[in-house]
Structures are given as C-alpha cells and as structure tokens.
Design a protein around this motif. Structure first.
Motif, PDB file in Angstrom:
ATOM      1  N   VAL A  11       0.825  -1.214   0.000  1.00 58.22           N
ATOM      2  CA  VAL A  11       0.000   0.000   0.000  1.00 58.22           C
ATOM      3  C   VAL A  11       0.856   1.259   0.000  1.00 58.22           C
ATOM      4  CG1 VAL A  11      -1.689   1.340   1.310  1.00 58.22           C
ATOM      5  CG2 VAL A  11      -1.953  -1.138   1.129  1.00 58.22           C
ATOM      6  N   VAL A  15       1.124   4.214  -2.918  1.00 55.15           N
ATOM      7  CA  VAL A  15       0.874   5.639  -2.688  1.00 55.15           C
ATOM      8  C   VAL A  15       2.042   6.463  -3.214  1.00 55.15           C
ATOM      9  CG1 VAL A  15       0.570   7.425  -0.927  1.00 55.15           C
ATOM     10  CG2 VAL A  15      -0.629   5.243  -0.706  1.00 55.15           C
ATOM     11  N   SER A  41      -5.480  -2.858  -5.049  1.00 57.52           N
ATOM     12  CA  SER A  41      -5.060  -1.465  -5.248  1.00 57.52           C
ATOM     13  C   SER A  41      -5.938  -0.698  -6.223  1.00 57.52           C
ATOM     14  CB  SER A  41      -3.604  -1.426  -5.726  1.00 57.52           C
ATOM     15  OG  SER A  41      -3.490  -1.980  -7.030  1.00 57.52           O
ATOM     16  N   LEU A  44      -7.628   2.424  -4.998  1.00 58.35           N
ATOM     17  CA  LEU A  44      -6.644   3.473  -4.732  1.00 58.35           C
ATOM     18  C   LEU A  44      -6.222   4.153  -6.031  1.00 58.35           C
ATOM     19  CD1 LEU A  44      -4.848   4.823  -2.614  1.00 58.35           C
ATOM     20  CD2 LEU A  44      -3.207   2.955  -2.905  1.00 58.35           C
ATOM     21  N   LEU A 155      -4.355  12.396  -2.531  1.00 60.08           N
ATOM     22  CA  LEU A 155      -5.630  11.724  -2.776  1.00 60.08           C
ATOM     23  C   LEU A 155      -6.763  12.670  -2.422  1.00 60.08           C
ATOM     24  CD1 LEU A 155      -4.869   8.202  -1.243  1.00 60.08           C
ATOM     25  CD2 LEU A 155      -4.760   8.873  -3.646  1.00 60.08           C
ATOM     26  N   VAL A 247      -9.863   4.678   3.558  1.00 53.27           N
ATOM     27  CA  VAL A 247      -9.440   5.993   3.064  1.00 53.27           C
ATOM     28  C   VAL A 247     -10.492   7.042   3.404  1.00 53.27           C
ATOM     29  CG1 VAL A 247      -8.933   7.358   1.002  1.00 53.27           C
ATOM     30  CG2 VAL A 247      -7.991   5.056   1.235  1.00 53.27           C
ATOM     31  N   LEU A 263      -1.019   2.495   5.907  1.00 49.46           N
ATOM     32  CA  LEU A 263      -2.027   3.462   6.353  1.00 49.46           C
ATOM     33  C   LEU A 263      -1.398   4.810   6.663  1.00 49.46           C
ATOM     34  CD1 LEU A 263      -4.436   1.347   8.611  1.00 49.46           C
ATOM     35  CD2 LEU A 263      -4.798   2.148   6.271  1.00 49.46           C
ATOM     36  N   HIS A 265       1.090   6.142   5.020  1.00 46.75           N
ATOM     37  CA  HIS A 265       1.271   6.815   3.736  1.00 46.75           C
ATOM     38  C   HIS A 265      -0.064   7.290   3.162  1.00 46.75           C
ATOM     39  CE1 HIS A 265       5.576   6.218   3.216  1.00 46.75           C
ATOM     40  NE2 HIS A 265       5.434   4.985   3.680  1.00 46.75           N
ATOM     41  N   LEU A 266      -1.131   6.514   3.371  1.00 49.90           N
ATOM     42  CA  LEU A 266      -2.458   6.959   2.934  1.00 49.90           C
ATOM     43  C   LEU A 266      -2.862   8.232   3.664  1.00 49.90           C
ATOM     44  CD1 LEU A 266      -4.452   3.600   2.740  1.00 49.90           C
ATOM     45  CD2 LEU A 266      -3.886   5.100   0.824  1.00 49.90           C
TER      46      LEU A 266
END
Length: 338
Positions: A11, A15, A41, A44, A155, A247, A263, A265-266
């Motif tokens: 993940v 990102v 993914s 995302l 995002l 997200v 998470l 990095h999200l």
C-alpha cells in the motif's frame, strides 16, 4: 506516449508511486498511464487522476506462474505501449513487459534482468536515498540530475464516499477525531506497543476526542488490547473496512498516529496531521510525504536495523525493541497537542 507501469505490491509503495505518475504527466502531459497492479489497489488507483487505466495483476505477491505472465504479456500487446517502467526489483516482475514486446523497458539493475529490460538503470543509493525518489527517477532520462524533484502524493477527498461510511457505520462526528493505526505488515519491530497506543487514546478521550482504531484483520490482537485498556471507548474499525472505506474514514479525521505502514502513507496523501512512529526502519527512506507530518524516532546506535524482529534482545527482555518502547506516550501526546 503510452506507458505501462508495473506497480508495487504494498500500500505505502503504491501511494508513493503516484509521485512517478505526476512526474510522467509533467514530462508528457498527453501520455496515457496504465498500471499493472494487485486487485486490492484498484480503488486506490481510481483516486489518482494521473492513471488512465488499472490492469489487474492476476498473481499474488511472490507467485511465479510463467504461463500466466506470458498470457498477460501477450494481452498487453494490443495496447501498443511505448514504454514500461518496472518498479519492483524482482526478475519475474519484468517478464510481462518483455512478453508484451514493449520497445523500451525501464527498471533498476538486479536479479539478472539485462535480458528482460533494455533500459537498465544503475541505482546510486547514496545519491537517491528515498523510495519516492527512486520511483520518480525511473520516469526521467538516465542523465537527469539526481536526486530528482518529486511532488507529494495527493488523494482527493470523496464526499460521496464520506457520506457512505458515515451512514454505514452510524457515525456522529465531533470536532476532534483521532485515528490510531497500531499495525505494520513488516513485523513486530515496527509496531509501537499496544499499551502505549491505549495511553494516548485514554488521554484524548478524556479531552472529548473520538478515537478510532484502523488496520487489517492481522491487527485485531492490538485492537483488543487497546480497547480493553480504554474500557471499550475506542471505535474499532480494524478488519471491518475495505481499503476504500478506510481511506474515506481517515479523510474524516483530524490527526492520525501510525507506525511506519501503508495506512501512514495513505494518511499523508490525504494531507492529514500525521505522527509517524519509526523503530527498526529509517524515516529518511520512506517518510510520510506531507507538510503536516511529523516523524518520531530515537536514532539509537542499533537502529535502523531493518529487521522484522529485534535481533539484540528476546521478547520479555527490558531492552527488547527499545527503539520503540523508548518513545513515550507523553511525547506523542505533546505532538498531537490540543
């Protein structure tokens, strides 16, 4: 330009790959970027406006299956790609672009890939120290200045998605929401103790904050421990959400405290206030890429060891994972503020 990017399997790396997509769009504004990626993914990638199409990688991480790779490569021939950029460093990850007959196949040297790749880059780890820089460099000419400039992943909030998770989970939002992410796929040497997370949660709950726990099914044990120590006052979302829902839930939060994990990095890509805790890994290598992020590390002589489990002391020893246990809840609370 039609470009196929062989995406990473994690993940956080996916990102950070958005910075490569941004760089490609800056160099070739009209290019079409397709990403060969794991099925998880796809939601995302749908939120990354630079990506025109996501292609499902039908094999799991580490799975070889040569015939499947040949089949996928032949299916990709009809797309007429001009270039493939292979982000993973494994030999097998370069097979599909080779079988797709893509004329320019770019990637770093490793695992005897000189037959499969014809634009092989030598990675100078002293010049390009960050994962995101290494991704972006593959989209630039080989003689481009190093380290390369990169844009931070971003995002956008999805209002419809936010409304859906609010309704699905029956949320009543308050002014202050703290998300705790106690997991880390890599191993115990990246996981801040559950009782430390609990102390942070208890302090913020007493100040009127909502505290949400987020992670995968593998983090259930940590969630149970945290909620047990906080009299079940945390909202436990661990193992109960899709990646899309995770997200959208994090986009509703004020502050996120996380280990070095996907998470984390999200959360950074959502431009949240992020406090990232590092133990066995160096924050300089893959930090949260947003201006509101703060990294916490002790910089002990034994770290970063990059080991999944503390190599110096066994579980139960007072100095086991001291790189994590030495980071006190009080320090994290100070960074969160009021």
């Amino acid at each position: 330009m039609r470009i196929l990017v062989v995406g990473p399997s994690w993940v956080g790396d996916m990102v950070m790959a958005q910075s490569l997509f941004m760089s490609l769009k800056k160099s070739f504004p009209d290019c079409l970027i397709h990403v060969l990626a794991p099925v998880w993914s796809l939601p995302l990638l749908e939120r990354m406006p630079e990506v025109s199409k996501a292609i499902v990688m039908p094999l799991n991480h580490g799975e070889f299956c040569l015939m499947t790779r040949i089949k996928v490569g032949r299916q990709c021939r009809s797309e007429g790609y001009d270039q493939a950029i292979v982000l993973p460093n494994s030999w097998k990850s370069a097979l599909i672009p080779f079988f797709a007959n893509i004329p320019q196949r770019t990637g770093y040297r490793g695992e005897c890939r000189w037959v499969l790749l014809n634009d092989i880059r030598r990675l100078d780890k002293n010049a390009i120290t960050m994962t995101v820089q290494r991704f972006v460099a593959l989209g630039l000419p080989e003689n481009a200045p190093q380290p390369p400039y990169y844009q931070q992943p971003s995002l956008p909030n999805n209002k419809t998605g936010q409304e859906k998770v609010i309704q699905k989970f029956g949320l009543t939002l308050t002014d202050k929401v703290l998300v705790l992410c106690p997991g880390a796929e890599y191993g115990p040497s990246k996981r801040w103790p559950a009782d430390y997370f609990a102390k942070v949660a208890q302090a913020k709950i007493q100040q009127g904050w909502q505290v949400w726990l987020m992670g995968s099914e593998k983090d259930k044990e940590s969630a149970v421990a945290i909620n047990s120590l906080t009299n079940q006052q945390c909202r436990d979302f661990i193992g109960q959400t899709s990646l899309t829902e995770a997200v959208d839930l994090m986009s509703l939060a004020n502050t996120i405290v996380a280990n070095d994990s996907g998470l984390m990095h999200l959360a950074a890509a959502l431009d949240k206030t992020v406090i990232a805790i590092y133990g066995s890994t160096p924050p300089e290598f893959a930090p949260p890429l947003c201006n509101k992020a703060q990294t916490v590390t002790l910089n002990l002589p034994c770290s970063p060891c990059r080991q999944r489990i503390c190599p110096l002391y066994p579980v139960g020893h007072p100095e086991h994972t001291q790189c994590l246990t030495g980071i006190t809840p009080e320090r994290i609370l100070e960074l969160i503020g009021n």
